[in-house]
Design a protein around this motif. Structure first.
Motif, PDB file in Angstrom:
ATOM      1  N   PHE A 194       0.790  -1.231   0.000  1.00 25.09           N
ATOM      2  CA  PHE A 194       0.000   0.000   0.000  1.00 25.09           C
ATOM      3  C   PHE A 194       0.820   1.278   0.000  1.00 25.09           C
ATOM      4  N   SER A 195       2.107   1.200   0.365  1.00 21.98           N
ATOM      5  CA  SER A 195       2.916   2.414   0.483  1.00 21.98           C
ATOM      6  C   SER A 195       3.096   3.120  -0.856  1.00 21.98           C
ATOM      7  N   ARG A 196       2.991   2.364  -1.946  1.00 23.23           N
ATOM      8  CA  ARG A 196       3.192   2.947  -3.278  1.00 23.23           C
ATOM      9  C   ARG A 196       1.953   3.657  -3.815  1.00 23.23           C
ATOM     10  N   LEU A 197       0.834   3.584  -3.097  1.00 24.19           N
ATOM     11  CA  LEU A 197      -0.399   4.197  -3.585  1.00 24.19           C
ATOM     12  C   LEU A 197      -0.214   5.697  -3.808  1.00 24.19           C
ATOM     13  N   LYS A 198      -0.768   6.196  -4.909  1.00 24.96           N
ATOM     14  CA  LYS A 198      -0.666   7.616  -5.223  1.00 24.96           C
ATOM     15  C   LYS A 198      -2.046   8.178  -5.552  1.00 24.96           C
ATOM     16  N   PRO A 199      -2.296   9.400  -5.127  1.00 26.01           N
ATOM     17  CA  PRO A 199      -3.582  10.020  -5.439  1.00 26.01           C
ATOM     18  C   PRO A 199      -3.571  10.652  -6.824  1.00 26.01           C
ATOM     19  N   HIS A 200      -4.404  10.166  -7.713  1.00 20.21           N
ATOM     20  CA  HIS A 200      -4.544  10.741  -9.050  1.00 20.21           C
ATOM     21  C   HIS A 200      -5.963  11.274  -9.182  1.00 20.21           C
ATOM     22  N   GLY A 201      -6.091  12.553  -9.340  1.00 16.02           N
ATOM     23  CA  GLY A 201      -7.422  13.130  -9.448  1.00 16.02           C
ATOM     24  C   GLY A 201      -7.406  14.406 -10.254  1.00 16.02           C
ATOM     25  N   LEU A 202      -8.528  15.078 -10.298  1.00 16.61           N
ATOM     26  CA  LEU A 202      -8.637  16.310 -11.064  1.00 16.61           C
ATOM     27  C   LEU A 202      -7.828  17.411 -10.400  1.00 16.61           C
ATOM     28  N   GLU A 203      -7.024  18.075 -11.188  1.00 17.11           N
ATOM     29  CA  GLU A 203      -6.250  19.190 -10.657  1.00 17.11           C
ATOM     30  C   GLU A 203      -7.170  20.390 -10.493  1.00 17.11           C
ATOM     31  N   SER A 204      -7.080  21.032  -9.359  1.00  9.51           N
ATOM     32  CA  SER A 204      -7.926  22.200  -9.103  1.00  9.51           C
ATOM     33  C   SER A 204      -7.171  23.459  -9.478  1.00  9.51           C
ATOM     34  N   ASP A 205      -7.775  24.249 -10.370  1.00 15.22           N
ATOM     35  CA  ASP A 205      -7.154  25.514 -10.744  1.00 15.22           C
ATOM     36  C   ASP A 205      -7.790  26.682 -10.003  1.00 15.22           C
ATOM     37  N   VAL A 206      -8.591  26.342  -8.989  1.00 18.88           N
ATOM     38  CA  VAL A 206      -9.269  27.379  -8.212  1.00 18.88           C
ATOM     39  C   VAL A 206      -8.382  27.808  -7.047  1.00 18.88           C
ATOM     40  N   LYS A 207      -8.094  29.078  -6.973  1.00 18.79           N
ATOM     41  CA  LYS A 207      -7.286  29.586  -5.875  1.00 18.79           C
ATOM     42  C   LYS A 207      -8.111  29.610  -4.603  1.00 18.79           C
ATOM     43  N   ILE A 208      -7.409  29.638  -3.474  1.00 17.57           N
ATOM     44  CA  ILE A 208      -8.132  29.695  -2.215  1.00 17.57           C
ATOM     45  C   ILE A 208      -8.950  30.982  -2.162  1.00 17.57           C
ATOM     46  N   LYS A 209     -10.072  30.902  -1.491  1.00 20.73           N
ATOM     47  CA  LYS A 209     -11.006  32.028  -1.464  1.00 20.73           C
ATOM     48  C   LYS A 209     -10.627  32.980  -0.337  1.00 20.73           C
ATOM     49  N   ALA A 210     -10.077  34.103  -0.730  1.00 20.14           N
ATOM     50  CA  ALA A 210      -9.620  35.074   0.256  1.00 20.14           C
ATOM     51  C   ALA A 210      -9.873  36.478  -0.252  1.00 20.14           C
ATOM     52  N   LEU A 211      -9.967  37.418   0.676  1.00 20.04           N
ATOM     53  CA  LEU A 211     -10.168  38.815   0.336  1.00 20.04           C
ATOM     54  C   LEU A 211      -8.870  39.443  -0.165  1.00 20.04           C
ATOM     55  N   SER A 212      -8.994  40.419  -1.046  1.00 21.98           N
ATOM     56  CA  SER A 212      -7.834  41.209  -1.430  1.00 21.98           C
ATOM     57  C   SER A 212      -7.469  42.108  -0.257  1.00 21.98           C
ATOM     58  N   ALA A 213      -6.328  42.771  -0.351  1.00 15.51           N
ATOM     59  CA  ALA A 213      -5.893  43.657   0.741  1.00 15.51           C
ATOM     60  C   ALA A 213      -6.905  44.786   0.969  1.00 15.51           C
ATOM     61  N   ASP A 214      -7.400  45.380  -0.114  1.00 14.61           N
ATOM     62  CA  ASP A 214      -8.383  46.462   0.027  1.00 14.61           C
ATOM     63  C   ASP A 214      -9.671  45.942   0.659  1.00 14.61           C
ATOM     64  N   GLU A 215     -10.122  44.759   0.210  1.00 16.79           N
ATOM     65  CA  GLU A 215     -11.352  44.177   0.761  1.00 16.79           C
ATOM     66  C   GLU A 215     -11.174  43.831   2.236  1.00 16.79           C
ATOM     67  N   PHE A 216      -9.984  43.330   2.587  1.00 16.70           N
ATOM     68  CA  PHE A 216      -9.674  43.027   3.986  1.00 16.70           C
ATOM     69  C   PHE A 216      -9.876  44.267   4.849  1.00 16.70           C
ATOM     70  N   THR A 273     -20.501  40.779   3.420  1.00 20.89           N
ATOM     71  CA  THR A 273     -19.642  40.970   2.237  1.00 20.89           C
ATOM     72  C   THR A 273     -20.469  41.395   1.023  1.00 20.89           C
ATOM     73  N   LYS A 274     -21.670  40.860   0.925  1.00 20.98           N
ATOM     74  CA  LYS A 274     -22.549  41.245  -0.188  1.00 20.98           C
ATOM     75  C   LYS A 274     -22.953  42.705  -0.059  1.00 20.98           C
ATOM     76  N   ASN A 304     -20.243  45.001  -1.008  1.00 26.38           N
ATOM     77  CA  ASN A 304     -19.847  44.845  -2.404  1.00 26.38           C
ATOM     78  C   ASN A 304     -18.401  44.360  -2.542  1.00 26.38           C
ATOM     79  N   ILE A 305     -18.025  43.439  -1.648  1.00 30.06           N
ATOM     80  CA  ILE A 305     -16.729  42.772  -1.756  1.00 30.06           C
ATOM     81  C   ILE A 305     -16.992  41.292  -1.991  1.00 30.06           C
ATOM     82  N   TYR A 306     -15.981  40.454  -1.928  1.00 35.64           N
ATOM     83  CA  TYR A 306     -16.090  39.046  -2.311  1.00 35.64           C
ATOM     84  C   TYR A 306     -17.246  38.372  -1.571  1.00 35.64           C
ATOM     85  N   SER A 307     -18.378  38.197  -2.274  1.00 39.51           N
ATOM     86  CA  SER A 307     -19.619  37.771  -1.601  1.00 39.51           C
ATOM     87  C   SER A 307     -19.705  36.271  -1.348  1.00 39.51           C
ATOM     88  N   LYS A 308     -18.794  35.470  -1.946  1.00 36.20           N
ATOM     89  CA  LYS A 308     -18.846  34.024  -1.743  1.00 36.20           C
ATOM     90  C   LYS A 308     -17.863  33.565  -0.667  1.00 36.20           C
TER      91      LYS A 308
END
Length: 364
Positions: A149-171, A278-279, A282-286
């Motif tokens: 089992f030590s050789r097992l590797k995770p192969h999955g969809l690569e996520s191109d979504v950045k972490i959800k965070a406020l910009s400096a101005d929004e912060f 946040t809504k 009018n900053i990052y509402s999600k």
């Protein structure tokens, strides 16, 4: 002694074994009597070597459930246990009717790869880690006989979504709003999460006694579990920490009370509030409540604070975890710093021309 029974063109062999003082029968079907005989001899031999014959005949999914119950359930929080139960269901689906004795690397990797075709690699990484941990104990306890089992590797969809965070101005916009409305306890909890990077469960578990006025410090040693609403230890040993805060934050905390639990609202109430605020701003509402933690780290990185300090402030085990989570931000920072360096090194247009045109005598 083993007993043999011919069923059509196949042979079924039954071996009687003792398991924890109870006699049980283990059976298996083969294409030839020779294969059945070889297996029965091996099983008889295993009895003398005190191997877990009964356990090896368990379904892998059943073993994993047993492992979670015996090895994990008493040492993890309710929210974490939910993740293990989800893994139980996935394993039951991926490896239906696969027994421990028949489990091997190709079967495991193939099942995980199929699952990875429709799921993110980040989740596969967590699932593979759980499977490896369970099988490591299975090997140690003699339920399986080799490390496949030590050789097992995770192969999955690569996520191109950045972490959800406020910009400096929004912060800064959100920070100013929450300070202005900190007399509301839900807003206060969001402000603490934003300014400290604490997990929302850690914030909601706070007592006034955890906040030191002289030292402007919050001591983190517990968390409120969303699922059960129970006060539990924090996520892991690295989550026990002291977080320095501003005098302004200390003041607004104690303007809301002086002893006992600071908050009595739920995780869900905090989530609804942050999305409404946040809504309205009018900053990052999600943004999620956990996004406040990401926003905290992002803002400090943007302001040039050392990643070593940020890692300790967040309660990460080491900086590699922090670097992995905020890799894209560090990349952006490196690009920015490279641009600054090149700009600094670019020859200034203010250099006097006569300095350029001076003819330096050559050495003789």
């Amino acid at each position: 002694m083993a007993s043999y029974e011919k069923r059509g063109k196949k042979w079924r062999v039954v071996v009687s074994v003792m398991d924890k003082g109870v006699r049980r029968k283990v059976s298996k079907t083969f294409n030839t009597k020779r294969e059945a005989t070889e297996w029965s001899v091996q099983m008889e031999s295993d009895k003398f070597q005190n191997k877990k014959i009964i356990a090896s005949s368990m379904l892998f999914s059943d073993y994993f459930k047993m492992w979670v119950k015996n090895y994990k359930s008493k040492d993890i929080r309710a929210s974490t246990l939910t993740a293990y139960i989800t893994a139980e269901n996935i394993i039951d689906t991926l490896f239906t009717n696969v027994r421990l004795e028949d489990l091997n690397y190709p079967i495991l990797q193939h099942g995980l790869d199929e699952y990875g075709e429709s799921h993110k690699k980040s989740y596969l990484t967590l699932l593979v880690a759980k499977i490896k941990a369970s099988l490591k104990d299975a090997l140690y306890d003699g339920y399986i006989t080799s490390d496949f089992f030590s050789r097992l590797k995770p192969h999955g969809l690569e996520s191109d979504v950045k972490i959800k965070a406020l910009s400096a101005d929004e912060f800064e916009i959100l920070q100013a709003y929450l300070y202005a409305h900190s007399n509301d306890k839900i807003n206060l909890s969001l402000l603490i999460a934003l300014e400290t990077g604490m997990r929302i469960g850690e914030v909601l578990a706070l007592n006034y006694e955890d906040v030191s006025v002289p030292f402007n410090n919050i001591h983190v040693d517990k968390s409120l579990t969303a699922a059960s609403r129970e006060i539990t230890p924090p996520k892991n040993k690295n989550s026990y920490r002291d977080v320095r805060i501003t005098k302004e934050l200390t003041a607004v905390i104690f303007n809301s009370g002086s002893s006992g639990r600071i908050f009595d609202h739920t995780h869900q109430a905090a989530l609804k509030r942050i999305q409404r605020v946040t809504k309205s701003l009018n900053i990052y509402s999600k943004l999620s409540v956990h996004g406040l933690r990401h926003s905290h780290a992002s803002y400090l990185l943007y302001k040039g604070v050392s990643i070593n300090y940020i890692s300790k402030r967040l309660g990460h085990a080491n900086t590699s975890i922090t670097q992995e989570v905020y890799a894209h931000m560090l990349k952006e920072e490196r690009i920015s710093e490279t641009d600054k360096a090149l700009d600094v090194l670019s020859m200034s247009p203010n250099v006097p021309k006569n300095a350029i045109n001076i003819d330096i005598a050559k050495d003789n």
